[in-house]
Write a protein that holds these residues in place. Structure first.
Motif, mmCIF file in Angstrom:
data_model
loop_
_atom_site.group_PDB
_atom_site.id
_atom_site.type_symbol
_atom_site.label_atom_id
_atom_site.label_comp_id
_atom_site.label_asym_id
_atom_site.label_seq_id
_atom_site.Cartn_x
_atom_site.Cartn_y
_atom_site.Cartn_z
ATOM 1 N N UNK A 13 -38.717 20.864 -39.367
ATOM 2 C CA UNK A 13 -37.867 21.870 -37.977
ATOM 3 C C UNK A 13 -38.170 20.964 -36.854
ATOM 4 N N UNK A 47 -36.678 21.267 -32.399
ATOM 5 C CA UNK A 47 -36.339 22.476 -31.761
ATOM 6 C C UNK A 47 -35.095 21.066 -30.251
ATOM 7 N N UNK A 77 -37.506 18.371 -29.828
ATOM 8 C CA UNK A 77 -39.052 18.118 -29.937
ATOM 9 C C UNK A 77 -39.085 18.296 -31.784
ATOM 10 N N UNK A 80 -41.021 20.469 -34.448
ATOM 11 C CA UNK A 80 -41.910 21.834 -34.700
ATOM 12 C C UNK A 80 -42.849 21.237 -36.038
ATOM 13 N N UNK A 96 -35.720 27.782 -34.488
ATOM 14 C CA UNK A 96 -37.084 26.937 -34.343
ATOM 15 C C UNK A 96 -38.082 27.178 -34.447
ATOM 16 N N UNK A 97 -38.657 28.183 -34.980
ATOM 17 C CA UNK A 97 -40.199 29.126 -35.497
ATOM 18 C C UNK A 97 -41.223 28.107 -36.705
ATOM 19 N N UNK A 98 -40.260 27.088 -37.189
ATOM 20 C CA UNK A 98 -41.194 26.389 -37.522
ATOM 21 C C UNK A 98 -42.599 26.953 -39.460
ATOM 22 N N UNK A 99 -41.805 28.800 -39.207
ATOM 23 C CA UNK A 99 -42.220 29.746 -40.312
ATOM 24 C C UNK A 99 -41.934 29.141 -41.900
#
Lengths: 248, 353, 71
Positions: free
Chosen positions: C68, C70, A2, A4, C53-56
């Motif tokens: 990014x 996940x 997926x 992000x 995979x938080x994308x910050x």
């Protein structure tokens, strides 16, 4: 897998010319993402100002017009009045909006013009090399306040969000910041609300974004974010100043 | 088509609407107020939009946006207001945008007065904005001519993708004359595929812009514009040669002043003295040829203006040292008196005949 | 096991380092071993396994350099 996060379709493939770490780029992304998520990119016309973001007409993947300094809200008015179906917005810096263009921004609010303004407040003139802006803080050194701005000489900085919130036609007024991921997410929500207000046709919406200028603040990009927190946020409190009645 | 008695400012507005104008952005300033007032009442009836801006600066920038979005748009103002719009006009020219700008001239400089004058000649022909831009500038002498030009102005603006200025003086704006609205010969207009209507997912973004940071790009942009201006010189120059068969002296004047000169010519005719008149209808492009074609019979040129002398510079250029040039001017709103012009003519003819 | 995958468009990176501070697992560093076409040390991840995979980083990057994903 997926995704992000990936670069927004609302941006062209032209590389941004902004200085390293300048948060103009961050806000460009948020505007582009919101236009795509609201599915209005293809009926959107943005108006670029004069200043660092003058070249944003090359960065947004939608029709754009470049306005003379301070006049973007008037240009946007002309566009919206010709074609009310369009989603029309201005993207302006503090020199453009809070200095030469104060009459124009006050009067789109006064008329409740159904456009959206993204206002970048970085307390300085960037493009021209770091002069004092109306939003420059007291004591802040710029190329035209080399010993630091003083109230006695050039008054206290203008709080545009609070000022515009006194005008009935400004139905959505919020000040945000893009100094942390959390604040960036909040800023995006506010930008989205401002555009949703335009879609609802209720009136004028503006989001003031506290932003950095590493080059002219003579700080590293990371220190600039800290300077913004320590100096700009106390004087320019974040928060909502106007929101359409039913949300209150 | 029956004639109707109308006040200049209102006739201009009605002609603009009939010429296809759909959007008007303006600001109050004497002596053109009846024009926006008329537009505020009538334009909405024709599916158009009238908006009073917060200043002339805002108004001309609304015109910029509206033109870029494809609207047939105009603004009107008077002298100091036109001065405020100069940057905007330069941007409109620099971004190749069509728009019509009406200037009902009043006495200057500064706040000046509210009476008629022609002291904006330099401002409207040499362009008060920055850069090498040009625009057709019409100077009608009566309401019928003004109305005819207004009905054609939007097509001219669209044809060249350029601003067009139509100039009257306070008298033309304020007086009433019988006029009729005649449909102009339509022009073959290019499709507006460059306007900001939203990409609708069908094309790459359109950008309305006058910024070219790359010097060579800006020069090329200018060279393209020069080709456009050359075409305007060829096609849009307008002049009236009045009684110019064998004149002993040539008057040159435009607008209201030219009508006074025609009275002077009638007076001399009674004495068997033929005086001619070259009446520019466009002051840009300036009608140089009319001066080159002055017959050998003419002893000189008398320039008559409601100013301290501005068009006289173009007359000198066109004359190129051939004939002696005299000047008679009033300003501040004073109107030239035929008797004064007659005395000047006699003086130039070499004493009383 | 890595939860996320981070890719960098290294030639666009301006070496501003804003992504470094926002990574909750501190795996972003400037790649001192190379210089990109702009003359900067571009950002990179030194331990992809830790990525959540938080994308910050991607959200913070002003230039959309970072993507990014996940798992």
């Amino acid at each position: 897998m997926a995704i992000v996060y990936d670069k927004s379709k609302g941006l062209t493939d032209v590389e941004l010319h902004f200085c390293p770490g300048c948060t103009h780029g961050t806000v460009h992304k948020l505007v582009a993402e919101v236009l795509v998520e609201l599915d209005v990119l293809e009926k959107s016309v943005g108006v670029a100002p004069v200043g660092c973001s003058a070249l944003s007409y090359d960065y947004f993947n939608c029709d754009m017009q470049q306005a003379s300094h301070g006049r973007a809200p008037a240009v946007a008015t002309g566009i919206k009045r010709v074609n009310p179906e369009l989603v029309v917005w201005t993207y302006q810096g503090d020199g453009d909006l809070a200095s030469i263009g104060t009459a124009e921004i006050i009067h789109v609010a006064h008329r409740g013009e159904k456009i959206t303004t993204i206002f970048i407040n970085n307390a300085i003139y960037g493009m021209t090399g770091g002069q004092m802006a109306p939003t420059t803080l007291i004591g802040q050194k710029t190329t035209t306040t080399q010993d630091g701005r003083t109230v006695e000489h050039s008054g206290k900085p203008l709080k545009m969000a609070e000022m515009l919130a006194t005008i009935d036609g400004a139905k959505f007024v919020e000040r945000v910041s893009v100094d942390t991921p959390t604040n960036i997410r909040k800023a995006k929500k506010a930008i989205r609300k401002a555009f949703e207000l335009q879609l609802s046709g209720k009136g004028f919406g503006i989001v003031e974004v506290l932003s950095t200028c590493p080059t002219n603040w003579a700080l590293t990009p990371r220190d600039s974010l800290q300077w913004l927190r320590d100096n700009m946020m106390p004087y320019y409190p974040l928060g909502n100043f106007r929101t359409p009645e039913e949300d209150e | 088509m029956s004639k109707v008695l109308m006040k200049g400012n209102e006739a201009i507005a009605e002609a603009a609407i009939r010429g296809g104008c759909k959007f008007f952005f303006g600001y109050p300033i004497t002596p053109q107020n009846e024009l926006p007032e008329y537009m505020s009442r009538e334009l909405p009836k024709h599916g158009g939009v009238f908006l009073q801006a917060e200043s002339e600066v805002a108004a001309i920038n609304m015109v910029y946006g509206a033109a870029g979005a494809g609207g047939r748009v105009m603004t009107s103002s008077s002298s100091p207001g036109i001065a405020l719009k100069q940057e905007g006009i330069s941007y409109i020219a620099g971004a190749n945008l069509p728009a019509v700008i009406v200037n009902i001239v009043r006495g200057g400089p500064g706040l000046g007065g509210i009476q008629p004058a022609q002291s904006d000649y330099n401002q409207v022909t040499r362009g008060g904005g920055d850069g090498d831009y040009k625009m057709p500038v019409f100077v009608p002498a009566n309401l019928q001519e003004m109305v005819d030009i207004m009905m054609e102005a939007f097509d001219i603006a669209d044809y060249y993708r350029n601003p067009v200025m139509v100039v009257g003086d306070g008298m033309i704006g304020q007086m009433m004359e019988p006029i009729e609205f005649k449909k102009p010969v339509p022009r073959e207009l290019p499709v507006k595929d460059w306007i900001t209507t939203g990409t609708k997912g069908e094309r790459k973004p359109n950008i309305i812009n006058s910024l070219f940071l790359e010097a060579s790009d800006l020069e090329n942009h200018n060279l393209e514009a020069q080709e456009k201006y050359a075409e305007m010189v060829k096609n849009e120059t307008r002049v009236e040669n009045y009684n110019m068969e064998k004149p002993e002296l040539v008057l040159t004047a435009y607008g209201t002043t030219s009508r006074i000169c025609k009275n002077v010519i009638a007076e001399f005719k009674k004495e068997g003295i033929e005086i001619g008149l070259i009446r520019p209808i466009t002051v840009w492009p300036f009608p140089h040829k009319a001066f080159e074609d002055i017959p050998e019979s003419a002893k000189g040129i008398l320039v008559v203006e409601m100013s301290q002398g501005q068009m006289i510079d173009d007359v000198k250029i066109a004359n190129n040292g051939r004939l002696p040039i005299g000047f008679h001017g009033r300003s501040g709103g004073m109107i030239p008196d035929p008797q004064d012009i007659i005395l000047k003519v006699r003086e130039m003819l070499g004493g009383v005949k | 096991m890595a939860k996320g995958k981070v890719t960098f468009n290294t030639d666009i990176c301006k070496g501003c380092e804003l992504c470094i501070d926002v990574c909750p697992v501190n795996i972003i560093v400037m790649d001192e071993t190379m210089i990109n076409v702009k003359g900067f040390h571009p950002a990179t991840v030194n331990d992809m396994e830790k990525c959540i995979g938080c994308g910050n980083c991607a959200i913070t990057c002003p230039d959309s350099v970072i993507k990014v994903e996940r798992f």
